[in-house]
Design an enzyme around this catalytic site. Structure first.
Site, PDB file in Angstrom:
ATOM      1  N   HIS A  48       2.307  39.093  74.235  1.00 57.42           N
ATOM      2  CA  HIS A  48       1.954  38.894  75.642  1.00 57.42           C
ATOM      3  C   HIS A  48       2.030  37.423  76.071  1.00 57.42           C
ATOM      4  O   HIS A  48       2.044  37.126  77.257  1.00 57.42           O
ATOM      5  CB  HIS A  48       0.585  39.509  75.947  1.00 57.42           C
ATOM      6  CG  HIS A  48       0.682  40.990  76.134  1.00 57.42           C
ATOM      7  ND1 HIS A  48       0.719  41.863  75.073  1.00 57.42           N
ATOM      8  CD2 HIS A  48       0.804  41.735  77.246  1.00 57.42           C
ATOM      9  CE1 HIS A  48       0.846  43.090  75.534  1.00 57.42           C
ATOM     10  NE2 HIS A  48       0.909  43.044  76.855  1.00 57.42           N
ATOM     11  N   TYR A  67      -1.527  40.825  87.965  1.00 56.46           N
ATOM     12  CA  TYR A  67      -1.725  41.633  86.756  1.00 56.46           C
ATOM     13  C   TYR A  67      -2.346  40.764  85.664  1.00 56.46           C
ATOM     14  O   TYR A  67      -1.819  39.729  85.309  1.00 56.46           O
ATOM     15  CB  TYR A  67      -0.368  42.167  86.305  1.00 56.46           C
ATOM     16  CG  TYR A  67      -0.406  43.311  85.315  1.00 56.46           C
ATOM     17  CD1 TYR A  67      -1.540  43.647  84.596  1.00 56.46           C
ATOM     18  CD2 TYR A  67       0.723  44.069  85.082  1.00 56.46           C
ATOM     19  CE1 TYR A  67      -1.554  44.683  83.691  1.00 56.46           C
ATOM     20  CE2 TYR A  67       0.731  45.116  84.171  1.00 56.46           C
ATOM     21  CZ  TYR A  67      -0.407  45.412  83.489  1.00 56.46           C
ATOM     22  OH  TYR A  67      -0.408  46.448  82.585  1.00 56.46           O
ATOM     23  N   TRP A 105       9.320  48.108  75.450  1.00 52.17           N
ATOM     24  CA  TRP A 105       8.077  47.320  75.416  1.00 52.17           C
ATOM     25  C   TRP A 105       6.883  48.235  75.141  1.00 52.17           C
ATOM     26  O   TRP A 105       6.028  47.941  74.317  1.00 52.17           O
ATOM     27  CB  TRP A 105       7.905  46.577  76.742  1.00 52.17           C
ATOM     28  CG  TRP A 105       6.652  45.778  76.824  1.00 52.17           C
ATOM     29  CD1 TRP A 105       5.455  46.165  77.362  1.00 52.17           C
ATOM     30  CD2 TRP A 105       6.439  44.443  76.348  1.00 52.17           C
ATOM     31  NE1 TRP A 105       4.531  45.164  77.257  1.00 52.17           N
ATOM     32  CE2 TRP A 105       5.115  44.091  76.637  1.00 52.17           C
ATOM     33  CE3 TRP A 105       7.259  43.518  75.700  1.00 52.17           C
ATOM     34  CZ2 TRP A 105       4.571  42.860  76.299  1.00 52.17           C
ATOM     35  CZ3 TRP A 105       6.720  42.282  75.376  1.00 52.17           C
ATOM     36  CH2 TRP A 105       5.394  41.970  75.671  1.00 52.17           C
TER      37      TRP A 105
END
Length: 141
Positions: A48, A67, A105
């Site tokens: 991430h 987000y 992903w």
């Protein structure tokens, strides 16, 4: 007799710009949780820290803003928060799921997680959702 127009006189009326009748959606705030496997914490944080550009682009194209994902190390819970500013959430989520890089992903990150939703198989599988939706009980702007 014809005379040239003066430089200060417009030769035609200026264009009229009417405001759009469609205003930007103020957004719907969404929160979700999933459990992170304890042996995957560092790997999850590392991936991430360098999210694939194709995934970031698709998130934006699907009307998702602001987000964030938070991690609670005492419970192993990941908490995701974002704002959906589009007009067709189900359609945008379907478009997201059609992107091969997004699916790749999800396959990678799902292996690091444990869903809290009974019957959930994977992010790619759709319903029931992999991440458990949580109710917003307070918001202060």
């Amino acid at each position: 007799m014809w005379q040239p127009t003066s430089p200060t006189e417009p030769t035609s009326p200026p264009p009229v710009f009417e405001p759009s009748s469609r205003q930007k959606n103020p957004g719907r705030r969404i929160g979700q949780i999933v459990k992170l496997r304890p042996e995957c914490v560092e790997e999850y944080k590392a991936c991430h820290a360098k999210v694939w550009p194709e995934v970031l682009k698709q998130i934006k194209e699907c009307s998702i803003e602001d987000y964030s994902i938070f991690y609670d190390d005492s419970t192993g819970i990941l908490f995701a928060s974002f704002k959906y500013v589009g007009y067709d959430y189900a359609g945008d989520m379907e478009r997201m799921a059609q992107n091969p890089k997004v699916r790749e992903w999800w396959q990678m990150t799902d292996k690091m997680q444990e869903s809290l939703v009974p019957g959930a198989v994977s992010s790619e599988a759709g319903e029931p959702s992999w991440w458990k939706p949580v109710e917003e009980v307070f918001y202060q702007r």
